[in-house]
Every structure is written in C-alpha cells, then in structure tokens.
Design a protein around this motif. Structure first.
Motif, PDB file in Angstrom:
ATOM      1  N   UNK A   1      15.761  12.586  -8.297  1.00  0.00           N
ATOM      2  CA  UNK A   1      15.886  12.729  -9.749  1.00  0.00           C
ATOM      3  C   UNK A   1      15.273  14.000 -10.398  1.00  0.00           C
ATOM      4  N   UNK A   2      15.879  14.646 -11.329  1.00  0.00           N
ATOM      5  CA  UNK A   2      15.165  15.912 -12.222  1.00  0.00           C
ATOM      6  C   UNK A   2      14.046  15.601 -12.823  1.00  0.00           C
ATOM      7  N   UNK A   3      13.692  14.577 -13.392  1.00  0.00           N
ATOM      8  CA  UNK A   3      12.396  14.186 -14.082  1.00  0.00           C
ATOM      9  C   UNK A   3      11.892  12.805 -13.517  1.00  0.00           C
ATOM     10  N   UNK A   4      10.554  12.923 -14.116  1.00  0.00           N
ATOM     11  CA  UNK A   4       9.807  11.676 -13.622  1.00  0.00           C
ATOM     12  C   UNK A   4      10.124  10.576 -14.379  1.00  0.00           C
ATOM     13  N   UNK A   5      10.255   9.283 -13.622  1.00  0.00           N
ATOM     14  CA  UNK A   5      10.695   8.034 -14.400  1.00  0.00           C
ATOM     15  C   UNK A   5       9.395   7.082 -14.319  1.00  0.00           C
ATOM     16  N   UNK A   6       9.494   6.208 -15.413  1.00  0.00           N
ATOM     17  CA  UNK A   6       8.303   5.265 -15.791  1.00  0.00           C
ATOM     18  C   UNK A   6       8.611   3.839 -15.534  1.00  0.00           C
ATOM     19  N   UNK A   7      10.011   3.669 -15.977  1.00  0.00           N
ATOM     20  CA  UNK A   7      10.347   2.165 -15.830  1.00  0.00           C
ATOM     21  C   UNK A   7      10.233   1.580 -14.570  1.00  0.00           C
ATOM     22  N   UNK A   8       9.622   0.501 -14.494  1.00  0.00           N
ATOM     23  CA  UNK A   8       9.137  -0.326 -13.147  1.00  0.00           C
ATOM     24  C   UNK A   8      10.364  -0.456 -12.160  1.00  0.00           C
ATOM     25  N   UNK A   9      11.439  -1.032 -13.034  1.00  0.00           N
ATOM     26  CA  UNK A   9      12.692  -1.105 -12.219  1.00  0.00           C
ATOM     27  C   UNK A   9      13.257   0.078 -11.673  1.00  0.00           C
ATOM     28  N   UNK A  10      13.163   1.005 -12.394  1.00  0.00           N
ATOM     29  CA  UNK A  10      13.850   2.475 -11.989  1.00  0.00           C
ATOM     30  C   UNK A  10      13.047   3.014 -10.717  1.00  0.00           C
ATOM     31  N   UNK A  11      11.682   2.859 -10.824  1.00  0.00           N
ATOM     32  CA  UNK A  11      10.761   3.284  -9.739  1.00  0.00           C
ATOM     33  C   UNK A  11      10.873   2.468  -8.444  1.00  0.00           C
ATOM     34  N   UNK A  12      11.188   1.299  -8.506  1.00  0.00           N
ATOM     35  CA  UNK A  12      11.438   0.431  -7.395  1.00  0.00           C
ATOM     36  C   UNK A  12      13.067   0.752  -6.914  1.00  0.00           C
TER      37      UNK A  12
ATOM     38  N   UNK B   1      12.605   3.949  -4.961  1.00  0.00           N
ATOM     39  CA  UNK B   1      11.490   4.055  -3.633  1.00  0.00           C
ATOM     40  C   UNK B   1      12.496   3.171  -2.728  1.00  0.00           C
ATOM     41  N   UNK B   2      13.144   2.347  -3.070  1.00  0.00           N
ATOM     42  CA  UNK B   2      13.919   1.451  -2.293  1.00  0.00           C
ATOM     43  C   UNK B   2      15.294   2.165  -1.729  1.00  0.00           C
ATOM     44  N   UNK B   3      15.709   3.125  -2.545  1.00  0.00           N
ATOM     45  CA  UNK B   3      16.705   3.925  -1.878  1.00  0.00           C
ATOM     46  C   UNK B   3      16.091   4.860  -0.950  1.00  0.00           C
TER      47      UNK B   3
ATOM     48  N   UNK C   1       0.860  -1.323  -0.034  1.00  0.00           N
ATOM     49  CA  UNK C   1       0.028   0.148   0.142  1.00  0.00           C
ATOM     50  C   UNK C   1       0.781   1.360   0.126  1.00  0.00           C
ATOM     51  N   UNK C   2       1.930   1.008   0.762  1.00  0.00           N
ATOM     52  CA  UNK C   2       2.870   2.188   0.791  1.00  0.00           C
ATOM     53  C   UNK C   2       3.486   2.687  -0.557  1.00  0.00           C
ATOM     54  N   UNK C   3       3.843   1.606  -1.249  1.00  0.00           N
ATOM     55  CA  UNK C   3       4.466   1.670  -2.469  1.00  0.00           C
ATOM     56  C   UNK C   3       3.620   2.071  -3.580  1.00  0.00           C
ATOM     57  N   UNK C   4       2.345   1.531  -3.741  1.00  0.00           N
ATOM     58  CA  UNK C   4       1.516   2.258  -4.568  1.00  0.00           C
ATOM     59  C   UNK C   4       1.131   3.587  -4.257  1.00  0.00           C
ATOM     60  N   UNK C   5       0.978   3.966  -3.052  1.00  0.00           N
ATOM     61  CA  UNK C   5       0.623   5.278  -2.592  1.00  0.00           C
ATOM     62  C   UNK C   5       1.643   6.437  -3.256  1.00  0.00           C
TER      63      UNK C   5
ATOM     64  N   UNK D   1      18.322  -2.506  -3.136  1.00  0.00           N
ATOM     65  CA  UNK D   1      17.413  -3.072  -3.956  1.00  0.00           C
ATOM     66  C   UNK D   1      17.247  -4.503  -3.111  1.00  0.00           C
ATOM     67  N   UNK D   2      18.080  -4.776  -2.199  1.00  0.00           N
ATOM     68  CA  UNK D   2      17.752  -6.206  -1.647  1.00  0.00           C
ATOM     69  C   UNK D   2      16.759  -6.188  -0.471  1.00  0.00           C
ATOM     70  N   UNK D   3      16.323  -5.012  -0.164  1.00  0.00           N
ATOM     71  CA  UNK D   3      15.431  -4.992   1.190  1.00  0.00           C
ATOM     72  C   UNK D   3      14.071  -5.824   0.887  1.00  0.00           C
ATOM     73  N   UNK D   4      14.002  -6.650   1.679  1.00  0.00           N
ATOM     74  CA  UNK D   4      12.830  -7.531   1.164  1.00  0.00           C
ATOM     75  C   UNK D   4      11.221  -7.496   2.155  1.00  0.00           C
ATOM     76  N   UNK D   5      10.747  -6.351   1.660  1.00  0.00           N
ATOM     77  CA  UNK D   5       9.355  -5.966   2.313  1.00  0.00           C
ATOM     78  C   UNK D   5       8.065  -6.596   1.530  1.00  0.00           C
TER      79      UNK D   5
END
Length: 357
Positions: free
Chosen positions: A82-93, A96-98, A64-68, A197-201
């Motif tokens: 970042x300076x611009x919006x990203x759309x790639x799911x891998x980049x999004x994750x 977020x994980x950072x 829920x936190x991630x989707x929000x 990226x290893x954080x397992x939640x």
C-alpha cells in the motif's frame, strides 16, 4: 408421518500433510513452513529474534510473527503493498494474510510440488468423492487423470447464497469447500491459499473456527438452517420433523464428520488440532453419553478410523488410547517407511468409496 430413508453414505477421507511429507521430506513439516515464512519476512527487513521451535507451538509462533510484523510497520510507517500506513485491524490482518498467501504460493507452485501432487491426487481421487483437509495449499486440485481437470472445474462457492451469520467472507466457516463438475468435494477446514483471509494459523483463527463449529451445532436460528438439520440427526429427530436434507445442509464438513464413515490419514492430530478433537468429543457425546442417559437416540453411528504407521507407533501410544476412548478405531499399518504406509493404505484399506460403489 412416513419415514425418510437415509441414503447410503460414501466414506470420506480426512487428509493431513503427512502424505506430502512422505514424498517431500521434512520440508513439509509445520515447523519448516513457519521457518520459511520467517525467512521471507526477514527479507523485507523484519528482525525476528525467535525461531518456531522455541515456541513448541506453531499457533503461538504465528502470533509472534504477526505482532512483530505490525510493530515493524508502525515503526517504519511501511505498508508492503500500500502507499500509506493502515491502522484498521481488519485491514492489517488482510494485508498480512495476503503476504502469507504470496509467500506460500511461491513455495507450493514449484514444479517439484506439482509432480508429486499428481501422484498423490491419483491415489486420493481414485477412491474418494469427498476429502476434508487441514492443508491450506491447493495441490489436491492439480491437473491429472483422476482429479479436477482445470481451475474452472473447482469454482469457489457463491457466498451471496449463504446467510449472513455464516458468510463471514470465508474467514470462519464450516462450509469452506470446492466442488468439481463430477461432484467431488474438497473441504478446507483451515482455509485455502486462494482465499487469503481464510488462512487459519493464529489464535484468532483457530478460536474463530471453533466458534463457527459451536454455532453450527448449538445456535440454530430457524428450522430450515443447516445447523438445525445437523442437530436433528445428532438428536435422532430426523423422522419426527418434516424436512429435506438439501444441498446447503450437505455443505458443511461437520455433516460428513458426524454421519459418514471417515478415514483419518496423514493427520498427526497433535495438541494444536483442537477443532478436530472438539468435534470428536461432540460425536462421542451424542453417540454414547446422551444415548446411555436415554436423552436421545443419535443418528451419529458412523465409523471413524485413524490410520498410522508402525514405524511411528512409539510416538502415538497416548494419542491412540485417547482416540480409542472416543470411539475412534485405531489401525496400525506394519511398514518401514512412510511412503510404504500410504501405498498399503490406498491399496488395501481405501477400497471403493465412490458414490457408484
């Protein structure tokens, strides 16, 4: 063919965050950590309507936190770092994980946590050479007499030396570990803060971890792979096939979980720890069910003990019965407080588990 002698295995500790809760209090609970993350994201403008306790599941709240967070970024065209919006799911994750990594480092790098980490490390490292942990913080690596001396003592593994199918940038891995110069090992079963990226939640990570374990046991690609060597031992074939148990094979927490004696301490084994429950079931499967069917003579003859305090016994009845059914030995320690529980365990039960013992 001459039989290979199996070296004496040292006992392994599977450590949860209960030991930190005993010293820090309820702020160490999983719900408390999620509430902390909720507040930190709210400072960035997110409107998070639900509280972790309302989900009755940390995994689902994290989703829920991630989707929000993703919807907030889409609406405001904001990227925190970042300076611009990203759309790639891998980049999004990754982004977020950072943020999760940044917030949790802020929480766990305080002087208070460092002081208690030294006390805990002294108890742990004076008895054990190998620790498996579901904790993601790096407090087991604080500077102290019995533990690693500095960050250089625990280098990250060289991922380039691992085969591609189990590299996966540490995101999903049964090989996620650190080793200090004295050979003491920490296996981070759910990821670690120094690798964002290893954080397992969330669901993706928990299911990814499960798939990694499944692959490690059931999809050997070649005879020399660590997966095959785990199967050799589980199926009792280690003396019929010529091979060496090399360092690569040793560097999976599943190897220690199946073939070494294990003490489970400070780990509540709640309904969300499905990866551990799955490993317990597979151990029982090979140790008893397949042996009874005369299918295999398994080498998985280790002893796993689950330690818990008498002051929490009412909450543990059903879980203890299930563990006993899965051939895990429940050990209740009479005590009135959690700190007393850990003191008794390390004074009387941990024993001499070092390689030289």
């Amino acid at each position: 063919m001459q039989k290979t002698e199996t070296p004496k295995e040292s006992k392994v500790l599977l450590l949860g965050n209960g030991i930190y809760r005993a010293f820090h209090g309820e702020e160490e609970s999983w719900d408390s950590v999620l509430r902390f993350l909720k507040k930190r994201f709210e400072r960035h403008g997110l409107e998070i309507k639900m509280d972790p306790s309302q989900f009755k599941s940390g995994i689902l709240f994290f989703e829920y936190l991630y989707v929000t967070w993703k919807r907030f970024r889409e609406k405001n065209e904001i990227c925190f770092n970042d300076d611009k919006k990203t759309t790639n799911e891998t980049t999004e994750w990754r982004t977020f994980s950072k943020k999760i990594q940044e917030f949790l480092k802020e929480r766990y790098d305080s002087d208070e946590y460092t002081v208690y980490s030294n006390v805990i490390n002294k108890m742990v490292w004076s008895h054990f050479d190998v620790v498996l942990t579901t904790n993601v913080d790096n407090r087991l690596e604080r500077k102290m007499e019995y533990g690693p001396k500095d960050d250089d003592d625990l280098p990250e593994i060289d991922l380039e030396n691992f085969k591609q199918e189990r590299n996966r940038q540490w995101k999903y891995s049964t090989f996620r570990r650190k080793t200090n110069k004295d050979g003491k090992k920490i296996f981070y079963m759910h990821g670690s803060l120094d690798k964002d990226t290893s954080l397992c939640f969330g669901l993706d990570h928990y299911l990814g971890e499960y798939r990694c374990q499944y692959d490690c046991l059931y999809e050997p690609k070649e005879a020399s792979s660590p997966k095959k060597k785990i199967l050799w031992r589980l199926e009792g074939e280690k003396n019929s096939v010529e091979h060496d148990i090399d360092d690569d094979y040793e560097n999976s927490w599943l190897n220690y979980f199946f073939f070494h004696d294990v003490d489970i301490v400070g780990q509540g084994l709640n309904r969300e720890e499905l990866d551990i429950w799955w490993a317990l079931e597979k151990r029982y499967h090979y140790k008893h069910l397949r042996k009874m069917d005369n299918v295999v003579k398994s080498d998985a003859d280790n002893r796993i003990c689950y330690f818990y305090p008498s002051c929490a016994s009412d909450e543990s009845d059903a879980k203890v019965e299930l563990l006993r059914a899965l051939d895990v030995v429940p050990v209740v320690i009479p005590c009135s407080t959690y700190r007393e529980f850990y003191k008794i365990y390390f004074d009387e039960f941990a024993g001499d588990n070092t390689k030289g013992g």
